[in-house]
Design a protein around this motif. Structure first.
Motif, mmCIF file in Angstrom:
data_model
loop_
_atom_site.group_PDB
_atom_site.id
_atom_site.type_symbol
_atom_site.label_atom_id
_atom_site.label_comp_id
_atom_site.label_asym_id
_atom_site.label_seq_id
_atom_site.Cartn_x
_atom_site.Cartn_y
_atom_site.Cartn_z
ATOM 1 N N ALA A 133 66.885 32.835 53.319
ATOM 2 C CA ALA A 133 65.764 33.157 54.207
ATOM 3 C C ALA A 133 64.746 34.043 53.491
ATOM 4 N N ALA A 134 65.224 34.982 52.694
ATOM 5 C CA ALA A 134 64.315 35.864 51.950
ATOM 6 C C ALA A 134 63.501 35.060 50.940
ATOM 7 N N ARG A 135 64.141 34.106 50.246
ATOM 8 C CA ARG A 135 63.412 33.274 49.285
ATOM 9 C C ARG A 135 62.368 32.415 49.986
ATOM 10 N N ALA A 136 62.701 31.935 51.179
ATOM 11 C CA ALA A 136 61.774 31.075 51.918
ATOM 12 C C ALA A 136 60.596 31.864 52.494
ATOM 13 N N ASN A 137 60.790 33.153 52.743
ATOM 14 C CA ASN A 137 59.759 33.982 53.369
ATOM 15 C C ASN A 137 59.370 35.153 52.478
ATOM 16 N N ARG A 138 59.092 34.887 51.227
ATOM 17 C CA ARG A 138 58.778 35.971 50.287
ATOM 18 C C ARG A 138 57.519 36.734 50.656
ATOM 19 N N ALA A 139 56.473 36.020 51.017
ATOM 20 C CA ALA A 139 55.188 36.682 51.284
ATOM 21 C C ALA A 139 55.300 37.704 52.412
ATOM 22 N N PRO A 140 55.874 37.354 53.582
ATOM 23 C CA PRO A 140 55.983 38.370 54.637
ATOM 24 C C PRO A 140 56.888 39.534 54.232
ATOM 25 N N LEU A 141 57.948 39.235 53.497
ATOM 26 C CA LEU A 141 58.840 40.312 53.062
ATOM 27 C C LEU A 141 58.137 41.249 52.087
ATOM 28 N N LEU A 142 57.381 40.668 51.150
ATOM 29 C CA LEU A 142 56.651 41.504 50.197
ATOM 30 C C LEU A 142 55.588 42.334 50.913
ATOM 31 N N ALA A 143 54.901 41.730 51.873
ATOM 32 C CA ALA A 143 53.890 42.467 52.626
ATOM 33 C C ALA A 143 54.544 43.592 53.420
ATOM 34 N N GLY A 144 55.669 43.308 54.055
ATOM 35 C CA GLY A 144 56.381 44.344 54.798
ATOM 36 C C GLY A 144 56.865 45.466 53.892
ATOM 37 N N GLY A 145 57.371 45.095 52.726
ATOM 38 C CA GLY A 145 57.803 46.117 51.764
ATOM 39 C C GLY A 145 56.645 46.969 51.297
ATOM 40 N N ALA A 146 55.505 46.329 51.035
ATOM 41 C CA ALA A 146 54.322 47.082 50.607
ATOM 42 C C ALA A 146 53.866 48.033 51.710
ATOM 43 N N LEU A 147 53.898 47.572 52.955
ATOM 44 C CA LEU A 147 53.533 48.449 54.071
ATOM 45 C C LEU A 147 54.489 49.628 54.189
ATOM 46 N N LEU A 148 55.774 49.365 54.009
ATOM 47 C CA LEU A 148 56.763 50.436 54.079
ATOM 48 C C LEU A 148 56.520 51.470 52.984
ATOM 49 N N VAL A 149 56.277 51.010 51.773
ATOM 50 C CA VAL A 149 56.006 51.930 50.663
ATOM 51 C C VAL A 149 54.744 52.737 50.945
ATOM 52 N N ALA A 150 53.689 52.059 51.419
ATOM 53 C CA ALA A 150 52.446 52.764 51.729
ATOM 54 C C ALA A 150 52.678 53.811 52.819
ATOM 55 N N PHE A 151 53.429 53.451 53.851
ATOM 56 C CA PHE A 151 53.733 54.390 54.928
ATOM 57 C C PHE A 151 54.481 55.604 54.390
ATOM 58 N N LEU A 152 55.483 55.350 53.556
ATOM 59 C CA LEU A 152 56.268 56.464 53.005
ATOM 60 C C LEU A 152 55.418 57.352 52.106
ATOM 61 N N LEU A 153 54.536 56.754 51.306
ATOM 62 C CA LEU A 153 53.671 57.556 50.438
ATOM 63 C C LEU A 153 52.689 58.394 51.254
ATOM 64 N N ILE A 154 52.143 57.814 52.309
ATOM 65 C CA ILE A 154 51.216 58.563 53.159
ATOM 66 C C ILE A 154 51.945 59.699 53.848
ATOM 67 N N ARG A 155 53.122 59.405 54.358
ATOM 68 C CA ARG A 155 53.913 60.435 55.042
ATOM 69 C C ARG A 155 54.271 61.561 54.079
ATOM 70 N N ARG A 156 54.623 61.184 52.854
ATOM 71 C CA ARG A 156 54.985 62.187 51.849
ATOM 72 C C ARG A 156 53.782 63.050 51.491
ATOM 73 N N SER A 157 52.611 62.431 51.336
ATOM 74 C CA SER A 157 51.425 63.206 50.970
ATOM 75 C C SER A 157 50.983 64.110 52.106
ATOM 76 N N ARG A 158 51.154 63.683 53.343
ATOM 77 C CA ARG A 158 50.802 64.540 54.471
ATOM 78 C C ARG A 158 51.763 65.718 54.581
ATOM 79 N N GLY A 159 53.002 65.487 54.202
ATOM 80 C CA GLY A 159 53.991 66.574 54.241
ATOM 81 C C GLY A 159 53.654 67.661 53.229
ATOM 82 N N ARG A 160 53.103 67.264 52.094
ATOM 83 C CA ARG A 160 52.719 68.245 51.069
ATOM 84 C C ARG A 160 51.501 69.043 51.485
ATOM 85 N N ASN A 161 50.620 68.445 52.271
ATOM 86 C CA ASN A 161 49.382 69.108 52.663
ATOM 87 C C ASN A 161 49.606 70.178 53.732
ATOM 88 N N ARG A 162 50.729 70.151 54.393
ATOM 89 C CA ARG A 162 50.986 71.124 55.466
ATOM 90 C C ARG A 162 51.359 72.452 54.946
#
Length: 162
Positions: A133-162
């Motif tokens: 299923a992962a091989r068949a749906n690579r694009a949505p999985l990659l997009a979801g992973g990229a969103l997760l990484v972006a979310f974590l990076l934003i959350r991490r940077s906001r934590g440093r600013n406090r």
């Protein structure tokens, strides 16, 4: 006051107005009857569209040629760098590296066989379905992973600013 003389305000006489109307009428007749200098607008638009298509094709071709040249140049530089590393690396280090790589491949194979032997069949089937299923749906999985990484990076940077 006669028809021939202008009135006190300087307005034209009826005869002058008739002459003006006739001159304007003749001019309009010539303009309407004359062919357009460069054909009709639809033909001009088609010609311009064809020119733009030709220019776009030329630009695409140039971009493809430049990309191919850059790719070839990059490949050549990479090969030169790899050869330079091989030339500068002592033989003993290359032998040790080859032995370590062989050991890693052997241990990886052993770990794979061990995991396959110890894992229950239902779990292997589920893992196989999930991988398919992962091989068949690579694009949505990659997009979801990229969103997760972006979310974590934003959350991490906001934590440093406090």
């Amino acid at each position: 006051m006669s028809d021939e003389s202008p009135n006190q305000l300087g307005t034209p006489t009826p005869e002058e107005l008739r002459e003006q109307v006739e001159r304007t009428h003749d001019g309009l007749a010539r303009t309407v009857g004359a062919p357009a200098p460069e054909g009709d607008l639809a033909a001009q638009a088609k010609e311009k569209a064809a020119v733009v298509r030709e220019q776009a094709a030329a630009v695409r071709e140039q971009a493809a040629e430049k990309a191919a040249a850059a790719s070839d140049q990059l490949r050549e530089k990479t090969e030169q760098a790899a050869q330079a590393v091989r030339d500068r690396t002592p033989e003993a280090v290359r032998e040790k590296t080859a032995q370590a790589a062989a050991q890693v491949r052997e241990k990886t194979g052993q770990a794979r066989r061990y995991a396959a032997d110890r894992t229950p069949d239902p779990l292997l089937e589920k893992a196989d379905r999930a991988a398919t299923a992962a091989r068949a749906n690579r694009a949505p999985l990659l997009a979801g992973g990229a969103l997760l990484v972006a979310f974590l990076l934003i959350r991490r940077s906001r934590g440093r600013n406090r």
